[in-house]
Design a protein around this motif. Structure first.
Motif, PDB file in Angstrom:
ATOM      1  N   GLY A   1       0.810  -1.211   0.000  1.00 25.26           N
ATOM      2  CA  GLY A   1       0.000   0.000   0.000  1.00 25.26           C
ATOM      3  C   GLY A   1       0.843   1.259   0.000  1.00 25.26           C
ATOM      4  O   GLY A   1       0.543   2.228  -0.719  1.00 25.26           O
ATOM      5  N   VAL A   2       1.914   1.272   0.799  1.00 25.68           N
ATOM      6  CA  VAL A   2       2.790   2.449   0.850  1.00 25.68           C
ATOM      7  C   VAL A   2       3.461   2.671  -0.505  1.00 25.68           C
ATOM      8  O   VAL A   2       3.547   3.810  -0.994  1.00 25.68           O
ATOM      9  CB  VAL A   2       3.844   2.278   1.960  1.00 25.68           C
ATOM     10  N   MET A   3       3.932   1.607  -1.116  1.00 26.89           N
ATOM     11  CA  MET A   3       4.548   1.746  -2.440  1.00 26.89           C
ATOM     12  C   MET A   3       3.544   2.265  -3.464  1.00 26.89           C
ATOM     13  O   MET A   3       3.886   3.106  -4.315  1.00 26.89           O
ATOM     14  CB  MET A   3       5.132   0.407  -2.885  1.00 26.89           C
ATOM     15  N   ALA A   4       2.311   1.782  -3.387  1.00 25.98           N
ATOM     16  CA  ALA A   4       1.287   2.247  -4.320  1.00 25.98           C
ATOM     17  C   ALA A   4       1.018   3.737  -4.144  1.00 25.98           C
ATOM     18  O   ALA A   4       0.794   4.463  -5.127  1.00 25.98           O
ATOM     19  CB  ALA A   4       0.008   1.443  -4.124  1.00 25.98           C
ATOM     20  N   ILE A   5       1.061   4.212  -2.896  1.00 27.46           N
ATOM     21  CA  ILE A   5       0.853   5.639  -2.644  1.00 27.46           C
ATOM     22  C   ILE A   5       1.963   6.466  -3.289  1.00 27.46           C
ATOM     23  O   ILE A   5       1.708   7.503  -3.921  1.00 27.46           O
ATOM     24  CB  ILE A   5       0.791   5.902  -1.129  1.00 27.46           C
ATOM     25  N   PHE A   6       3.202   6.015  -3.156  1.00 30.37           N
ATOM     26  CA  PHE A   6       4.309   6.741  -3.778  1.00 30.37           C
ATOM     27  C   PHE A   6       4.190   6.732  -5.300  1.00 30.37           C
ATOM     28  O   PHE A   6       4.494   7.731  -5.964  1.00 30.37           O
ATOM     29  CB  PHE A   6       5.646   6.142  -3.341  1.00 30.37           C
ATOM     30  N   VAL A   7       3.737   5.606  -5.848  1.00 27.88           N
ATOM     31  CA  VAL A   7       3.553   5.545  -7.299  1.00 27.88           C
ATOM     32  C   VAL A   7       2.488   6.537  -7.748  1.00 27.88           C
ATOM     33  O   VAL A   7       2.654   7.249  -8.758  1.00 27.88           O
ATOM     34  CB  VAL A   7       3.176   4.109  -7.726  1.00 27.88           C
ATOM     35  N   VAL A   8       1.391   6.604  -6.994  1.00 32.20           N
ATOM     36  CA  VAL A   8       0.325   7.558  -7.333  1.00 32.20           C
ATOM     37  C   VAL A   8       0.850   8.984  -7.310  1.00 32.20           C
ATOM     38  O   VAL A   8       0.554   9.794  -8.202  1.00 32.20           O
ATOM     39  CB  VAL A   8      -0.860   7.400  -6.353  1.00 32.20           C
ATOM     40  N   GLN A   9       1.651   9.315  -6.298  1.00 34.79           N
ATOM     41  CA  GLN A   9       2.185  10.673  -6.200  1.00 34.79           C
ATOM     42  C   GLN A   9       3.163  10.970  -7.328  1.00 34.79           C
ATOM     43  O   GLN A   9       3.224  12.104  -7.836  1.00 34.79           O
ATOM     44  CB  GLN A   9       2.857  10.877  -4.840  1.00 34.79           C
ATOM     45  N   LEU A  10       3.928   9.962  -7.751  1.00 37.09           N
ATOM     46  CA  LEU A  10       4.839  10.160  -8.884  1.00 37.09           C
ATOM     47  C   LEU A  10       4.062  10.401 -10.176  1.00 37.09           C
ATOM     48  O   LEU A  10       4.442  11.234 -11.007  1.00 37.09           O
ATOM     49  CB  LEU A  10       5.752   8.944  -9.045  1.00 37.09           C
ATOM     50  N   ILE A  11       2.969   9.668 -10.336  1.00 38.71           N
ATOM     51  CA  ILE A  11       2.155   9.847 -11.538  1.00 38.71           C
ATOM     52  C   ILE A  11       1.501  11.225 -11.550  1.00 38.71           C
ATOM     53  O   ILE A  11       1.359  11.848 -12.610  1.00 38.71           O
ATOM     54  CB  ILE A  11       1.085   8.730 -11.606  1.00 38.71           C
ATOM     55  N   ARG A  12       1.128  11.706 -10.366  1.00 39.32           N
ATOM     56  CA  ARG A  12       0.516  13.037 -10.292  1.00 39.32           C
ATOM     57  C   ARG A  12       1.481  14.111 -10.761  1.00 39.32           C
ATOM     58  O   ARG A  12       1.061  15.143 -11.289  1.00 39.32           O
ATOM     59  CB  ARG A  12       0.075  13.340  -8.860  1.00 39.32           C
ATOM     60  N   GLY A  13       2.773  13.894 -10.566  1.00 38.43           N
ATOM     61  CA  GLY A  13       3.768  14.834 -11.073  1.00 38.43           C
ATOM     62  C   GLY A  13       4.207  15.870 -10.058  1.00 38.43           C
ATOM     63  O   GLY A  13       3.555  16.099  -9.033  1.00 38.43           O
ATOM     64  N   THR A  14       5.317  16.493 -10.361  1.00 34.68           N
ATOM     65  CA  THR A  14       5.900  17.506  -9.484  1.00 34.68           C
ATOM     66  C   THR A  14       5.032  18.760  -9.466  1.00 34.68           C
ATOM     67  O   THR A  14       4.471  19.157 -10.483  1.00 34.68           O
ATOM     68  CB  THR A  14       7.318  17.870  -9.963  1.00 34.68           C
ATOM     69  N   GLY A  15       4.940  19.348  -8.282  1.00 35.88           N
ATOM     70  CA  GLY A  15       4.231  20.614  -8.157  1.00 35.88           C
ATOM     71  C   GLY A  15       2.747  20.495  -7.893  1.00 35.88           C
ATOM     72  O   GLY A  15       2.054  21.508  -7.779  1.00 35.88           O
ATOM     73  N   GLN A  16       2.240  19.260  -7.792  1.00 35.22           N
ATOM     74  CA  GLN A  16       0.814  19.085  -7.507  1.00 35.22           C
ATOM     75  C   GLN A  16       0.517  19.486  -6.064  1.00 35.22           C
ATOM     76  O   GLN A  16       1.370  19.401  -5.184  1.00 35.22           O
ATOM     77  CB  GLN A  16       0.404  17.627  -7.737  1.00 35.22           C
ATOM     78  N   ALA A  17      -0.722  19.889  -5.819  1.00 32.19           N
ATOM     79  CA  ALA A  17      -1.106  20.378  -4.497  1.00 32.19           C
ATOM     80  C   ALA A  17      -1.090  19.265  -3.458  1.00 32.19           C
ATOM     81  O   ALA A  17      -1.502  18.144  -3.735  1.00 32.19           O
ATOM     82  CB  ALA A  17      -2.503  20.999  -4.570  1.00 32.19           C
ATOM     83  N   GLN A  18      -0.575  19.586  -2.290  1.00 29.36           N
ATOM     84  CA  GLN A  18      -0.625  18.725  -1.101  1.00 29.36           C
ATOM     85  C   GLN A  18       0.008  17.351  -1.327  1.00 29.36           C
ATOM     86  O   GLN A  18      -0.475  16.341  -0.807  1.00 29.36           O
ATOM     87  CB  GLN A  18      -2.078  18.553  -0.641  1.00 29.36           C
ATOM     88  N   ARG A  19       1.107  17.298  -2.051  1.00 28.60           N
ATOM     89  CA  ARG A  19       1.751  16.001  -2.287  1.00 28.60           C
ATOM     90  C   ARG A  19       2.313  15.421  -0.995  1.00 28.60           C
ATOM     91  O   ARG A  19       2.175  14.233  -0.718  1.00 28.60           O
ATOM     92  CB  ARG A  19       2.871  16.134  -3.317  1.00 28.60           C
ATOM     93  N   LEU A  20       2.977  16.251  -0.193  1.00 24.42           N
ATOM     94  CA  LEU A  20       3.586  15.760   1.040  1.00 24.42           C
ATOM     95  C   LEU A  20       2.520  15.307   2.032  1.00 24.42           C
ATOM     96  O   LEU A  20       2.601  14.206   2.601  1.00 24.42           O
ATOM     97  CB  LEU A  20       4.454  16.853   1.665  1.00 24.42           C
ATOM     98  N   GLU A  21       1.489  16.150   2.246  1.00 22.26           N
ATOM     99  CA  GLU A  21       0.417  15.785   3.162  1.00 22.26           C
ATOM    100  C   GLU A  21      -0.292  14.523   2.702  1.00 22.26           C
ATOM    101  O   GLU A  21      -0.636  13.650   3.512  1.00 22.26           O
ATOM    102  CB  GLU A  21      -0.593  16.922   3.282  1.00 22.26           C
ATOM    103  N   SER A  22      -0.490  14.418   1.395  1.00 21.46           N
ATOM    104  CA  SER A  22      -1.173  13.260   0.839  1.00 21.46           C
ATOM    105  C   SER A  22      -0.360  11.992   1.067  1.00 21.46           C
ATOM    106  O   SER A  22      -0.891  10.953   1.478  1.00 21.46           O
ATOM    107  CB  SER A  22      -1.414  13.471  -0.652  1.00 21.46           C
ATOM    108  N   THR A  23       0.946  12.070   0.827  1.00 23.97           N
ATOM    109  CA  THR A  23       1.804  10.893   0.968  1.00 23.97           C
ATOM    110  C   THR A  23       1.866  10.414   2.410  1.00 23.97           C
ATOM    111  O   THR A  23       1.621   9.239   2.702  1.00 23.97           O
ATOM    112  CB  THR A  23       3.225  11.206   0.463  1.00 23.97           C
TER     113      THR A  23
END
Length: 244
Positions: free
Chosen positions: A89-111
Motif C-alpha cells: 500500500g505504501v509503495m502504491a501511494i508513492f507511485v500515485v504521487q509520482l504519476i501526479r507529477g511535481t508541483g501538484q497540491a498537497q503532495r507531502l500531506e497526501s503521501t
C-alpha cells in the motif's frame, strides 16, 4: 457531521465486530473487509486531499487483502502477510504521487497521511488473528468493552485535557472488570490492555477535534472505524505477550 458522530460510528463498529466474532468466522472476515474498505474510502476525505478515488483504492484494498490473508494463512503466522500488504500500500501511494507529477497540491500531506491510512486499514486483520489465535473469544469481548468505554468517554463534550485522561482511566478500569465478569483473564493484562486501548482512542479524538468544524460522512466513517481497526491488532499482540 459533528465530531461526536465519529464516536458513535466507532461504537457501532466495535459492537458489530465483537458480535460477528460470536456469529461465525466468515461473518468476521466479511466485516473486517468492509471496515478496511470504509477506512480507505473515507480517509482521503478526512485529509482533504486530491485524487480521492485513487487513494481510497490504494488504502482500502491492502487492508482487505490483509484481512483475507489473516483468515486463510495457517497457524500460527496469522499476521505474517500484514507487513507485506502495508508495504504494498505504501509503495502504491508513492507511485500515485509520482504519476501526479511535481508541483501538484498537497503532495507531502497526501503521501504521509495516506501511509497512516494504509497502516490503520491493514491493522484490522488483528481482529481475525485474535479470534483464531487460541479460540478464546472472551479476550476480544474484553477488548470491545474497553474500546466502547473509551469511545463513550470521548463523546463527552469537555476539553481534551479532561477527556483524554478520563478515557484512559475508565478504559483501564473497564478491562479488568470485563475480564472478571466475562472470563478468567488475569486482572493485570486486562488493565494493561484497557489503558493502551484508551490511549489510542482518545488520541484519535484529538485528531478529530483538531480538524475544527463539521466533517462529511465519509470522513467521519473513516475516523470512527480507523482506531477500531487498530484495536484488533493491539488485542492480538497483548493476548500473545501477556495472556497466552
Amino acid at each position: 457531521m459533528k465530531f461526536w458522530s465519529v464516536g458513535v460510528i466507532g461504537l457501532v463498529g466495535v459492537a458489530a465486530i465483537v458480535g460477528s466474532v460470536y456469529v461465525s468466522p466468515g461473518a468476521l472476515l466479511a466485516l473486517a473487509v468492509v471496515v478496511a474498505l470504509a477506512v480507505g474510502i473515507g480517509w482521503p476525505h478526512y485529509l482533504g486531499i486530491p485524487a480521492k478515488k485513487t487513494l481510497a483504492a490504494v488504502i482500502g484494498l491492502p487492508g482487505a487483502g490483509s484481512a483475507v490473508a489473516a483468515y486463510y494463512v495457517p497457524a500460527p503466522g496469522f499476521l505474517n502477510w500484514t507487513p507485506a500488504f502495508i508495504a504494498l500500500g505504501v509503495m502504491a501511494i508513492f507511485v500515485v504521487q509520482l504519476i501526479r507529477g511535481t508541483g501538484q497540491a498537497q503532495r507531502l500531506e497526501s503521501t504521509l497521511g495516506c501511509c497512516v491510512g494504509v497502516l490503520l486499514s491493514c491493522l484490522g486483520a488483528g481482529w481475525i488473528a485474535g479470534a483464531r489465535f487460541n479460540g478464546v473469544k472472551e479476550m476480544l469481548l474484553v477488548a470491545g468493552v474497553s474500546a466502547a468505554v473509551a469511545l463513550l468517554a470521548g463523546l463527552i463534550q469537555w476539553p481534551d485535557r479532561i477527556v483524554a485522561p478520563l478515557g484512559v482511566i475508565l478504559a483501564g478500569l473497564a478491562g479488568p472488570l470485563a475480564g472478571v465478569v466475562f472470563s478468567d483473564i488475569a486482572v493485570l493484562p486486562a488493565a494493561v490492555f484497557g489503558v493502551v486501548v484508551g490511549a489510542v482512542l482518545v488520541s484519535f479524538r484529538r485528531l478529530v477535534t483538531l480538524r475544527g468544524g463539521p466533517i462529511n460522512f465519509l470522513a467521519a466513517l473513516s475516523m470512527g472505524l480507523g482506531p477500531v481497526s487498530a484495536v484488533g491488532s493491539l488485542a492480538y499482540f497483548i493476548d500473545k505477550l501477556l495472556i497466552y
